[in-house]
Design an enzyme around this catalytic site. Structure first.
Site, PDB file in Angstrom:
ATOM      1  CD  GLU A 144      22.125 -17.694  -4.989  1.00  0.00           C
ATOM      2  OE1 GLU A 144      21.374 -18.620  -5.336  1.00  0.00           O
ATOM      3  OE2 GLU A 144      22.481 -16.786  -5.772  1.00  0.00           O
ATOM      4  CG  ASN A 185      27.873 -14.148  -3.339  1.00  0.00           C
ATOM      5  OD1 ASN A 185      27.897 -12.941  -3.121  1.00  0.00           O
ATOM      6  ND2 ASN A 185      27.502 -14.655  -4.505  1.00  0.00           N
ATOM      7  CG  HIS A 221      20.947 -10.239  -8.430  1.00  0.00           C
ATOM      8  ND1 HIS A 221      21.518  -9.992  -9.659  1.00  0.00           N
ATOM      9  CD2 HIS A 221      21.671 -11.255  -7.894  1.00  0.00           C
ATOM     10  CE1 HIS A 221      22.524 -10.810  -9.866  1.00  0.00           C
ATOM     11  NE2 HIS A 221      22.654 -11.593  -8.811  1.00  0.00           N
ATOM     12  CD  GLU A 251      25.857 -12.961  -7.816  1.00  0.00           C
ATOM     13  OE1 GLU A 251      24.741 -13.097  -8.317  1.00  0.00           O
ATOM     14  OE2 GLU A 251      26.472 -13.906  -7.270  1.00  0.00           O
ATOM     15  CG  ASP A 253      21.390  -7.568 -11.881  1.00  0.00           C
ATOM     16  OD1 ASP A 253      20.718  -7.616 -10.838  1.00  0.00           O
ATOM     17  OD2 ASP A 253      21.716  -8.598 -12.519  1.00  0.00           O
TER      18      ASP A 253
HETATM   19  O1  G3I Z   1      25.784 -22.649 -22.036  1.00  0.00           O
HETATM   20  C1  G3I Z   1      24.501 -23.237 -22.262  1.00  0.00           C
HETATM   21  C2  G3I Z   1      24.214 -23.378 -23.729  1.00  0.00           C
HETATM   22  O2  G3I Z   1      25.168 -24.265 -24.277  1.00  0.00           O
HETATM   23  C3  G3I Z   1      22.786 -23.872 -23.920  1.00  0.00           C
HETATM   24  O3  G3I Z   1      22.498 -23.914 -25.284  1.00  0.00           O
HETATM   25  C4  G3I Z   1      21.808 -22.941 -23.228  1.00  0.00           C
HETATM   26  C5  G3I Z   1      20.360 -23.430 -23.342  1.00  0.00           C
HETATM   27  O4  G3I Z   1      19.640 -23.222 -22.163  1.00  0.00           O
HETATM   28  O5  G3I Z   1      22.139 -22.874 -21.869  1.00  0.00           O
HETATM   29  C6  G3I Z   1      23.444 -22.355 -21.637  1.00  0.00           C
HETATM   30  O6  G3I Z   1      23.673 -22.324 -20.281  1.00  0.00           O
HETATM   31  C7  G3I Z   1      23.023 -21.297 -19.552  1.00  0.00           C
HETATM   32  C8  G3I Z   1      24.087 -20.491 -18.830  1.00  0.00           C
HETATM   33  O7  G3I Z   1      23.464 -19.544 -17.982  1.00  0.00           O
HETATM   34  C9  G3I Z   1      25.033 -19.767 -19.793  1.00  0.00           C
HETATM   35  O8  G3I Z   1      24.329 -18.831 -20.536  1.00  0.00           O
HETATM   36  C10 G3I Z   1      22.066 -21.950 -18.567  1.00  0.00           C
HETATM   37  O9  G3I Z   1      20.994 -22.555 -19.248  1.00  0.00           O
HETATM   38  C11 G3I Z   1      21.523 -20.889 -17.616  1.00  0.00           C
HETATM   39  O10 G3I Z   1      20.780 -21.530 -16.577  1.00  0.00           O
HETATM   40  C12 G3I Z   1      22.677 -20.126 -16.976  1.00  0.00           C
HETATM   41  O11 G3I Z   1      22.128 -19.128 -16.146  1.00  0.00           O
HETATM   42  C13 G3I Z   1      23.020 -18.590 -15.200  1.00  0.00           C
HETATM   43  C14 G3I Z   1      22.462 -18.806 -13.794  1.00  0.00           C
HETATM   44  O12 G3I Z   1      23.259 -18.150 -12.838  1.00  0.00           O
HETATM   45  C15 G3I Z   1      22.452 -20.301 -13.467  1.00  0.00           C
HETATM   46  O13 G3I Z   1      21.477 -20.564 -12.591  1.00  0.00           O
HETATM   47  C16 G3I Z   1      23.152 -17.101 -15.484  1.00  0.00           C
HETATM   48  O14 G3I Z   1      23.859 -16.925 -16.710  1.00  0.00           O
HETATM   49  C17 G3I Z   1      23.933 -16.413 -14.346  1.00  0.00           C
HETATM   50  O15 G3I Z   1      23.895 -15.023 -14.522  1.00  0.00           O
HETATM   51  C18 G3I Z   1      23.293 -16.748 -13.003  1.00  0.00           C
HETATM   52  O16 G3I Z   1      24.075 -16.136 -11.991  1.00  0.00           O
HETATM   53  C19 G3I Z   1      23.563 -16.239 -10.657  1.00  0.00           C
HETATM   54  C20 G3I Z   1      24.767 -16.284  -9.725  1.00  0.00           C
HETATM   55  O17 G3I Z   1      25.639 -17.321 -10.106  1.00  0.00           O
HETATM   56  C21 G3I Z   1      24.331 -16.431  -8.276  1.00  0.00           C
HETATM   57  N1  G3I Z   1      23.400 -15.390  -7.914  1.00  0.00           N
HETATM   58  C22 G3I Z   1      22.228 -15.232  -8.805  1.00  0.00           C
HETATM   59  C23 G3I Z   1      22.706 -15.032 -10.242  1.00  0.00           C
HETATM   60  C24 G3I Z   1      21.521 -14.766 -11.156  1.00  0.00           C
HETATM   61  O18 G3I Z   1      20.690 -15.890 -11.224  1.00  0.00           O
END
Ligand code: G3I
Length: 336
Positions: A144, A185, A221, A251, A253
């Protein structure tokens, strides 16, 4: 739930069918996963291993989770995912060496000189790629980097290293593992639009400069009702293929706005089917990856409350119409 599925045994058999069909078509059919999901639930592990032949860590390989401190590499979660994949003879796709998001709080350009920040990134890329050398053969190196206006978006890397950071990242990854397939990507660039035009022009330049880049990831997405047209996605894939690049849907969905009706689920299924058909119709397209196992594991409801239900399995691991559509598309490819 009200889509057709009879028993747990039927589900297991049909999921196994999906993976087998993908193998038969020579397509990587993948799913984004978390170590927590693998740990927590046998149904998660069973469904994953029977339906897909590839996994990609959803978050575990990002800079933040891997690097809690400047001197630490925290490979535990990613190693657990890799161990599961190896046990189940699944491929692992690496996501992602460098991004503007999910970076640790210590990673601030103002804390480093340009040379120091370059050393941080080089060390990170080389250590991570080397750790998984021979196991992870495909990497999203840069994720990105291009914004909606078609130029490089603000990031600690752009601020601290200038636009050369992209080229340097690919070169460092290649030095660490000359056999790895290295990808750019991005999202919102699946069909033909201003952003995909900009990414195409950008990658064309990298290819012309002999930067070791081998592929482009179209994240896919999409929101139901504003998905790209299949013919535009096919044309987009074709023009990247003409640059000599491999193409992967990385990715996918399809988010619903509000709890989906049967009609919405049928439409969602059609979108999955069409995008998979675009992959199957392009000789340079090699993977079709969904961003999460079940609707309960999707990032969307947390990020966009009121939206969701975007994946192939429902919250109870039951296949949805989208699942059957993917299966049908693979089955017709196998027959053809
Ligand atoms: O693991 C912590 C946990 O310990 C904590 O209690 C909780 C509270 O907020 O956060 C948890 O971490 C989260 C993590 O996902 C795991 O669930 C983060 O806050 C959250 O920001 C993170 O989001 C991920 C996001 O990328 C990060 O910006 C999403 O799961 C993930 O699906 C998303 O994936 C991205 C790709 O990498 C790139 N393209 C877009 C895609 C969707 O946004």
């Amino acid at each position: 739930m009200w889509w057709p599925l009879r028993s747990r045994r039927d589900r297991d058999r049909s999921s196994a069918g999906l993976r087998k069909l993908a193998d038969a078509c020579g397509v990587r059919l993948g799913c984004a996963v978390s170590a927590r999901g693998l740990d927590a639930d046998p149904a998660y592990r069973e469904t994953l291993a029977s339906a897909f032949n590839l996994v990609t860590p959803e978050n575990a390989l990002k800079f933040g989770p891997l690097r809690p401190t400047p001197d630490t590499f925290s490979f535990g979660e990613a190693d657990a995912i890799v161990a599961f994949a190896q046990e189940q003879r699944m491929e692992v796709r690496g996501h992602t060496l460098l991004w503007h998001k999910m970076n640790p709080s210590w990673l601030k350009p103002e804390n480093f000189t340009r040379g120091e920040l370059a050393a941080v990134l080089e060390r990170h890329i080389k250590r991570v790629v080397t750790h998984y050398k021979g196991v992870i053969r495909t990497w999203d190196v840069v994720n990105e980097a291009i914004g909606g206006t078609g130029t490089l978006r603000p990031s600690p890397w752009l601020e601290g290293l200038g636009p050369e950071y992209v080229t340097q990242a690919f070169r460092w990854a290649h030095e660490a593992d000359p056999g790895a397939r290295l990808f750019y990507n991005d999202y919102g660039a699946d069909g033909l639009n201003r952003k995909s035009d900009a990414i195409h022009a950008f990658l064309e330049e990298l290819v012309a400069e002999n930067v070791p880049i081998h592929g482009v990831g179209l994240q896919m997405h999409v929101t139901l009702g504003s998905e790209p047209a299949k013919k535009d996605v096919a044309a987009n894939m074709a023009r990247f293929a003409e640059l000599g690049l491999e193409v992967q849907v990385t990715e996918m969905d399809v988010a619903c706005i509000g709890r989906p009706t049967r009609k919405m689920l049928r439409r969602q299924a059609r979108v999955y089917e069409e995008m998979l058909e675009a992959v199957l119709g392009c000789d340079s397209a090699t993977a079709f990856i969904v961003w999460g196992l079940t609707d309960a594991h999707s990032w969307i409801p947390y990020t966009f409350p009121g939206k969701g239900w975007p994946l192939l399995f429902d919250e109870e691991y039951q296949p949805k119409p989208a699942y059957w559509a993917v299966r049908d598309a693979l089955a017709s490819e196998t027959r053809g």
